[in-house]
Scaffold this motif. Structure first.
Motif, PDB file in Angstrom:
ATOM      1  N   VAL A 257      -4.659   4.558 -14.321  1.00  0.00           N
ATOM      2  CA  VAL A 257      -3.612   4.193 -13.360  1.00  0.00           C
ATOM      3  C   VAL A 257      -4.095   4.404 -11.937  1.00  0.00           C
ATOM      4  O   VAL A 257      -3.815   3.591 -11.041  1.00  0.00           O
ATOM      5  N   ALA A 258      -4.827   5.477 -11.698  1.00  0.00           N
ATOM      6  CA  ALA A 258      -5.338   5.727 -10.347  1.00  0.00           C
ATOM      7  C   ALA A 258      -6.289   4.625  -9.901  1.00  0.00           C
ATOM      8  O   ALA A 258      -6.333   4.283  -8.708  1.00  0.00           O
ATOM      9  N   ARG A 259      -7.048   4.063 -10.821  1.00  0.00           N
ATOM     10  CA  ARG A 259      -7.938   2.958 -10.462  1.00  0.00           C
ATOM     11  C   ARG A 259      -7.154   1.683 -10.194  1.00  0.00           C
ATOM     12  O   ARG A 259      -7.416   0.965  -9.236  1.00  0.00           O
ATOM     13  N   TRP A 260      -6.178   1.394 -11.057  1.00  0.00           N
ATOM     14  CA  TRP A 260      -5.401   0.169 -10.875  1.00  0.00           C
ATOM     15  C   TRP A 260      -4.463   0.266  -9.672  1.00  0.00           C
ATOM     16  O   TRP A 260      -4.022  -0.755  -9.150  1.00  0.00           O
ATOM     17  N   ALA A 261      -4.155   1.491  -9.246  1.00  0.00           N
ATOM     18  CA  ALA A 261      -3.164   1.658  -8.180  1.00  0.00           C
ATOM     19  C   ALA A 261      -3.593   0.982  -6.884  1.00  0.00           C
ATOM     20  O   ALA A 261      -2.743   0.501  -6.123  1.00  0.00           O
ATOM     21  N   SER A 262      -4.869   0.937  -6.608  1.00  0.00           N
ATOM     22  CA  SER A 262      -5.342   0.331  -5.359  1.00  0.00           C
ATOM     23  C   SER A 262      -5.592  -1.166  -5.485  1.00  0.00           C
ATOM     24  O   SER A 262      -6.059  -1.786  -4.536  1.00  0.00           O
ATOM     25  N   ARG A 263      -5.283  -1.743  -6.624  1.00  0.00           N
ATOM     26  CA  ARG A 263      -5.491  -3.180  -6.851  1.00  0.00           C
ATOM     27  C   ARG A 263      -4.165  -3.930  -6.695  1.00  0.00           C
ATOM     28  O   ARG A 263      -3.086  -3.345  -6.848  1.00  0.00           O
ATOM     29  N   PRO A 264      -4.207  -5.231  -6.453  1.00  0.00           N
ATOM     30  CA  PRO A 264      -2.972  -6.027  -6.341  1.00  0.00           C
ATOM     31  C   PRO A 264      -2.384  -6.330  -7.711  1.00  0.00           C
ATOM     32  O   PRO A 264      -2.355  -7.476  -8.169  1.00  0.00           O
ATOM     33  N   VAL A 265      -1.917  -5.302  -8.394  1.00  0.00           N
ATOM     34  CA  VAL A 265      -1.300  -5.438  -9.712  1.00  0.00           C
ATOM     35  C   VAL A 265       0.004  -4.657  -9.725  1.00  0.00           C
ATOM     36  O   VAL A 265       0.200  -3.734  -8.918  1.00  0.00           O
ATOM     37  N   ALA A 266       0.903  -5.030 -10.636  1.00  0.00           N
ATOM     38  CA  ALA A 266       2.162  -4.311 -10.817  1.00  0.00           C
ATOM     39  C   ALA A 266       2.035  -3.382 -12.012  1.00  0.00           C
ATOM     40  O   ALA A 266       1.498  -3.770 -13.059  1.00  0.00           O
ATOM     41  N   LEU A 267       2.516  -2.167 -11.880  1.00  0.00           N
ATOM     42  CA  LEU A 267       2.469  -1.166 -12.933  1.00  0.00           C
ATOM     43  C   LEU A 267       3.898  -0.848 -13.369  1.00  0.00           C
ATOM     44  O   LEU A 267       4.756  -0.548 -12.531  1.00  0.00           O
ATOM     45  N   VAL A 268       4.142  -0.931 -14.658  1.00  0.00           N
ATOM     46  CA  VAL A 268       5.452  -0.631 -15.230  1.00  0.00           C
ATOM     47  C   VAL A 268       5.274   0.473 -16.252  1.00  0.00           C
ATOM     48  O   VAL A 268       4.412   0.378 -17.144  1.00  0.00           O
ATOM     49  N   GLY A 269       6.085   1.530 -16.138  1.00  0.00           N
ATOM     50  CA  GLY A 269       5.972   2.663 -17.041  1.00  0.00           C
ATOM     51  C   GLY A 269       7.133   2.737 -18.013  1.00  0.00           C
ATOM     52  O   GLY A 269       8.279   2.466 -17.642  1.00  0.00           O
ATOM     53  N   ILE A 270       6.829   3.087 -19.256  1.00  0.00           N
ATOM     54  CA  ILE A 270       7.848   3.344 -20.278  1.00  0.00           C
ATOM     55  C   ILE A 270       7.526   4.689 -20.899  1.00  0.00           C
ATOM     56  O   ILE A 270       6.534   4.842 -21.612  1.00  0.00           O
ATOM     57  N   ASP A 271       8.369   5.675 -20.580  1.00  0.00           N
ATOM     58  CA  ASP A 271       8.150   7.050 -21.031  1.00  0.00           C
ATOM     59  C   ASP A 271       9.475   7.577 -21.545  1.00  0.00           C
ATOM     60  O   ASP A 271      10.312   8.072 -20.782  1.00  0.00           O
TER      61      ASP A 271
END
Length: 481
Positions: A257-271
């Motif tokens: 997640v830390a790597r993808w965080a700086s990219r132009p992508v959307a992150l969705v969490g299910i916890d």
């Protein structure tokens, strides 16, 4: 008789007692010099190994390993039944079978022995009629014969077998270096526009940088062959991660997640454990579901998003979002599901209907999302048949597999057994004391062992805070508070 060696008579033809007596001081001097040279070489080798292990390996270690491999190859092939033959045992003369010449074992050719930082690589050329399976089974025998940590056998090339010789475990040895260390990268800095208008900063960040397939690759550690360990969603669109408590599963997710965080992508969490595991990522997430009802709603909205993307691709004659013009290309979405069992396990009729809705939408995302830029990362402590038949259907869509240390053989088999049966045993041998070690799928290697880096909590918080303004707003989803 010499005064130095009583009752000694040289038995070398042409050498008299007087001549031997004259040569003796020279012989002693040469012997002392040779012993001194050997001692000096041993001391220098140990010193070089301590101060410059890489140089020592290439100058001393590899030549000795190569010598052992060459010297033991014939005995190894004979004892492990790796030989072939170039002639039949019988011949035919008309209708009669005639006894032929005795079979002479023919060794497969061991060639291309090359040094590597982790050990060496070699190629075995197979004889006609030979198959790679005996060489796969003889990997442990090779490791013992060559006195190395392990030998990995890659049998995907026709007519040859590729060997990877590991002199030590690169995931636990000090030479690995990065295995237990933290990243040294600094989190991205916020732009000046964020303080005055955060929403404008989000829009500007997302539209100014259009995603490319390379943005889907997250370097999370290193592999035992010395290569970087990369979770690449362009190669394997969906991933299954299993690992027991304290195996390093959360550390691996944090690294990705830390790597993808700086990219132009959307992150969705299910916890569904109340959001405890994914809460540190909340500032960068476009949505976070903390129970099964929220998860079902968010997954339903994402299924609707895939249908909108289908229509968009159909309008432009594209087969995936990467063929769309940059002006209309939607942002990739990465859905991280922590603890899969919480979606499947039910205690009442109401729970059953809710679980069915959530898991059905999750399965549809895995089936439809690969070409549409919607990727699923599913993690759990265990994956077994007791969770229901839906788990098997979901697993079939998750081509990327990561198995950390697990507590039961069924989870290792469910994670790796359908793709790489020989990897199940390797997963069960992971030492619980070594965190972050896993058996994972690899693009060119079938399966391989790897280890994730450790990202300290304060570093993760800095990365998330520095990239929070990049979180895009997705239709139908509410960003975390």
């Amino acid at each position: 008789m010499t005064p130095w060696i009583p009752d000694f008579t040289p038995r070398i033809p042409g050498v008299t007692m007087e001549r031997f007596q004259a040569w003796l001081p020279t012989i002693i001097t040469v012997a002392v010099v040779l012993v001194a040279v050997v001692v000096a070489l041993v001391v220098a080798s140990r010193l070089l190994r301590r101060v410059a292990p890489r140089t020592h390996w290439y100058l001393v270690g590899f030549p000795l390993l190569r010598l052992r491999m060459r010297h033991s190859w014939r005995h190894l092939c004979l004892n492990a039944d790796l030989t072939g033959t170039d002639r039949p045992t019988t011949g035919q003369l008309g209708p009669l079978l005639v006894k032929g010449r005795p079979i002479m074992p023919v060794l497969p050719l061991l060639t291309r022995i090359r040094p590597r930082s982790f050990g060496a690589t070699a190629v075995i050329l197979l004889h006609p009629g030979q198959i790679p399976e005996p060489f796969v089974n003889a990997a442990e025998a090779m490791a013992h014969a060559w006195q190395v940590h392990a030998v990995r056998v890659d049998a995907r090339l026709r007519g040859r077998v590729r060997l990877t010789v590991l002199t030590a475990d690169p995931l636990t040895s000090p030479r690995a270096g990065a295995g237990g260390g933290a990243w040294t990268i600094e989190p991205p800095q916020k732009s000046a526009a964020v303080a005055s208008d955060p929403q404008a900063a989000i829009t500007k960040s997302v539209t100014a940088s259009v995603a490319v397939p390379a943005d889907l690759a997250a370097e999370v550690g290193h592999r035992e062959d010395g290569q970087r360990w990369v979770i690449d969603l362009a190669v394997f669109p969906h991933w299954l991660i299993t690992g027991a408590t304290q195996s390093g599963k959360s550390t691996l997710i944090n690294a990705a997640v830390a790597r993808w965080a700086s990219r132009p992508v959307a992150l969705v969490g299910i916890d569904c454990k109340g959001g405890m595991e994914l809460a540190p990522h909340a500032a960068r997430l476009s949505a976070l579901a903390t129970d099964r009802a929220e998860a079902a709603d968010n997954l339903a909205e994402l299924v609707g998003e895939t249908q909108r993307r289908m229509r968009l691709c159909r309008q432009h004659g594209a087969r995936n979002i990467w063929q769309l013009p940059e002006a209309v290309r939607p942002v990739p979405v990465i859905v991280v599901v922590d603890e899969l069992a919480e979606l499947y396990l039910v205690a009442s009729r109401a729970d059953k209907d809710e679980a069915l809705r959530a898991t059905t939408h999750l399965l549809r995302l895995a089936q439809l999302g690969a070409a549409l830029g919607v990727h699923v990362i599913v993690a759990g402590q265990r994956v077994g048949s007791d969770l229901g038949p839906g788990v098997t259907a979901l697993r079939a869509q998750l081509a990327g597999r990561i198995c950390l240390q697990v507590n039961d053989p069924e989870t290792a088999d469910m994670t790796l057994g359908d793709l790489y049966p020989d990897a199940v045993e390797a997963a069960q041998q992971i030492d619980p004391a070594v965190k972050g070690v896993a058996v994972t799928t690899a693009e060119h290697s079938g399966w391989i062992r790897a280890r994730s880096v450790y990202l300290p909590p304060e570093h993760l918080a800095a990365v998330i805070a520095g990239t929070a303004h990049l979180a895009p707003v997705l239709p139908g989803l509410t960003p975390p508070a």
